[in-house]
Design a protein around this motif. Structure first.
Motif, PDB file in Angstrom:
ATOM      1  N   TRP A  96       0.632  -1.215   0.045  1.00 22.17           N
ATOM      2  CA  TRP A  96      -0.035   0.233  -0.106  1.00 22.17           C
ATOM      3  C   TRP A  96       0.741   1.443  -0.069  1.00 22.17           C
ATOM      4  O   TRP A  96       2.115   1.296   0.402  1.00 22.17           O
ATOM      5  CB  TRP A  96      -0.927  -0.048   1.162  1.00 22.17           C
ATOM      6  N   SER A  98       0.431   5.519   0.644  1.00 19.84           N
ATOM      7  CA  SER A  98      -0.537   6.498   1.458  1.00 19.84           C
ATOM      8  C   SER A  98      -1.340   7.095   0.380  1.00 19.84           C
ATOM      9  O   SER A  98      -0.597   7.825  -0.780  1.00 19.84           O
ATOM     10  CB  SER A  98      -0.044   7.360   2.591  1.00 19.84           C
ATOM     11  N   GLY A  99      -2.589   7.484   0.500  1.00 20.08           N
ATOM     12  CA  GLY A  99      -3.264   8.138  -0.516  1.00 20.08           C
ATOM     13  C   GLY A  99      -2.848   9.505  -0.778  1.00 20.08           C
ATOM     14  O   GLY A  99      -3.070   9.971  -1.968  1.00 20.08           O
ATOM     15  N   ARG A 102      -0.040   8.975  -3.218  1.00 14.66           N
ATOM     16  CA  ARG A 102      -0.531   8.948  -4.553  1.00 14.66           C
ATOM     17  C   ARG A 102      -1.101   9.903  -5.309  1.00 14.66           C
ATOM     18  O   ARG A 102      -1.141  10.137  -6.213  1.00 14.66           O
ATOM     19  CB  ARG A 102      -1.410   7.591  -4.389  1.00 14.66           C
ATOM     20  N   ASP A 103      -1.982  10.980  -4.431  1.00 13.19           N
ATOM     21  CA  ASP A 103      -2.648  11.695  -5.212  1.00 13.19           C
ATOM     22  C   ASP A 103      -1.330  12.955  -5.763  1.00 13.19           C
ATOM     23  O   ASP A 103      -1.647  13.627  -6.539  1.00 13.19           O
ATOM     24  CB  ASP A 103      -3.434  12.490  -4.098  1.00 13.19           C
ATOM     25  N   ASP A 119      -8.571   0.400  -3.575  1.00 12.03           N
ATOM     26  CA  ASP A 119      -8.479   1.725  -2.319  1.00 12.03           C
ATOM     27  C   ASP A 119      -8.950   1.211  -0.956  1.00 12.03           C
ATOM     28  O   ASP A 119      -9.655   0.342  -0.939  1.00 12.03           O
ATOM     29  CB  ASP A 119      -9.678   2.926  -2.861  1.00 12.03           C
ATOM     30  N   GLY A 122      -8.128   5.497   2.723  1.00 13.63           N
ATOM     31  CA  GLY A 122      -7.251   6.291   2.284  1.00 13.63           C
ATOM     32  C   GLY A 122      -5.793   6.027   1.723  1.00 13.63           C
ATOM     33  O   GLY A 122      -4.951   6.624   1.682  1.00 13.63           O
ATOM     34  N   ARG A 123      -5.841   4.711   1.840  1.00 17.32           N
ATOM     35  CA  ARG A 123      -4.570   4.116   0.938  1.00 17.32           C
ATOM     36  C   ARG A 123      -4.773   3.481  -0.442  1.00 17.32           C
ATOM     37  O   ARG A 123      -6.042   3.062  -0.354  1.00 17.32           O
ATOM     38  CB  ARG A 123      -3.948   3.012   1.904  1.00 17.32           C
ATOM     39  N   VAL A 124      -3.867   3.347  -1.143  1.00 21.45           N
ATOM     40  CA  VAL A 124      -3.889   2.697  -2.603  1.00 21.45           C
ATOM     41  C   VAL A 124      -3.294   1.428  -2.347  1.00 21.45           C
ATOM     42  O   VAL A 124      -1.959   1.382  -1.896  1.00 21.45           O
ATOM     43  CB  VAL A 124      -3.688   3.678  -3.374  1.00 21.45           C
TER      44      VAL A 124
END
Lengths: 171, 160
Positions: A96, A98-99, A102-103, A119, A122-124
């Motif tokens: 994973w 952290s979102g 990733r954003d 998803d 909040g994590r990918v």
């Protein structure tokens, strides 16, 4: 300066020697700045290079992350993760990111190719199929920062440890 | 908004770089200088345009670059004293046939370049036929011949 005097009062053509000397001094400082920039770039202070390349380990030592301290906006960089895989009963392991990280980054390529991406709070999560449970596995994320500035991220294994890291992205 | 900021930043970067490089750097355009200039513009282009190749973005970048260029000329007209910071000032490098070697060294001009300008312009052959040689703001060398000098091409003061 050795001004040879012409026979009559010479026209100055608008020259200003004091200003000219200041300009030459600024010019030389500029040359040194350019040399400094090139040197800093070679060392990796402006992007990839020896001083930029670094690594971090998770507290339990199961994850080793290799990444660049310095990146440049939209330039592709590799984030390499080496770990002892924690495979589920379905013979898959899940990494994973952290979102927020990733954003802040595009991820045009992941190697090996994940089976799918999901998803999770909040994590990918990137799900990989474990053909065989190796002692150590490496996953490489190729990322392209979307924004300049400090970019913090966290990466880990579902059911395992994680490691936090921080990068500075140049505009 | 980012197109305007990027174009303005690139303009500033170019201006600073060319001022640092000195006026002689691109004044006598050799084949290599031309290619260098093309490389520089090519590398700046992607930074200004980004991944947005739309007509609107192109228009914005061009408008910003021309806008800044016009503004700098207006500023120079309004406050002439600032002009020297944009383009520098002329510099006398030869007076009464005698070269100022220290000035020429600092400005990276050699005797051969002065003599070439003297041949190309008023058709002079020797340094002692030159009354004044002036390194102009654009990096060219203007030659003013001595009144009594014999010339093969008496076309008056000129600049290369």
């Amino acid at each position: 300066m050795d001004d040879p005097r012409p026979t009559e009062q010479p026209p100055d053509f608008g020259q200003d020697l004091a200003f000219q000397r200041r300009e030459w001094r600024a010019e030389r400082i500029g040359w040194l700045t350019i040399a400094g920039l090139v040197l800093a770039a070679m060392l990796g202070l402006l992007g990839d290079g020896p001083l930029s390349s670094t690594s971090a380990d998770s507290p339990d030592g199961s994850i080793h992350l290799i990444y660049q301290r310095f990146g440049r906006i939209t330039a592709t960089q590799a984030i390499r993760l080496r770990f002892r895989p924690v495979a589920d009963e379905d013979r898959r392991y899940r990494v994973w990111i952290s979102g927020a990280y990733r954003d802040a980054n595009r991820v045009p390529e992941v190697s090996p190719t994940p089976e799918h991406v999901e998803d999770d709070r909040g994590r990918v999560v990137y799900v990989f199929r474990a053909l065989q449970i190796e002692r150590s596995t490496e996953v490489t994320f190729y990322v392209q920062p979307r924004a300049a500035g400090i970019c913090s991220g966290q990466i880990g294994l579902v059911g395992g440890d994680s490691v936090a890291f921080r990068q500075f992205i140049y505009p | 908004m980012s197109s305007v900021i990027h174009a303005a930043a690139v303009y500033l970067l170019f201006w600073v770089s060319l001022r640092i490089a000195g006026r002689r750097t691109l004044s006598q355009m050799t084949n290599f200088d031309l290619i260098l200039l093309l490389f520089i513009s090519e590398s700046a282009q992607t930074s200004m345009m980004g991944s947005d190749n739309s007509l609107t973005n192109t228009m914005l970048v061009i408008a910003t670059l021309i806008g800044i260029n016009v503004s700098t000329s207006l500023i120079q007209r309004r406050w002439p004293a600032l002009g020297r910071y944009f383009d520098g000032l002329p510099l006398v490098i030869v007076a009464d046939g005698r070269p100022f070697f220290d000035r020429m060294t600092m400005a990276r001009v050699d005797e051969a370049a002065v003599l070439a300008a003297a041949r190309n312009g008023p058709g002079l052959e020797r340094m002692d036929q030159i009354r004044y040689a002036v390194l102009e703001r654009n990096g060219g060398i203007s030659i003013i011949p001595k009144e009594n000098s014999e010339r093969s091409n008496p076309s008056g003061p000129s600049s290369i």
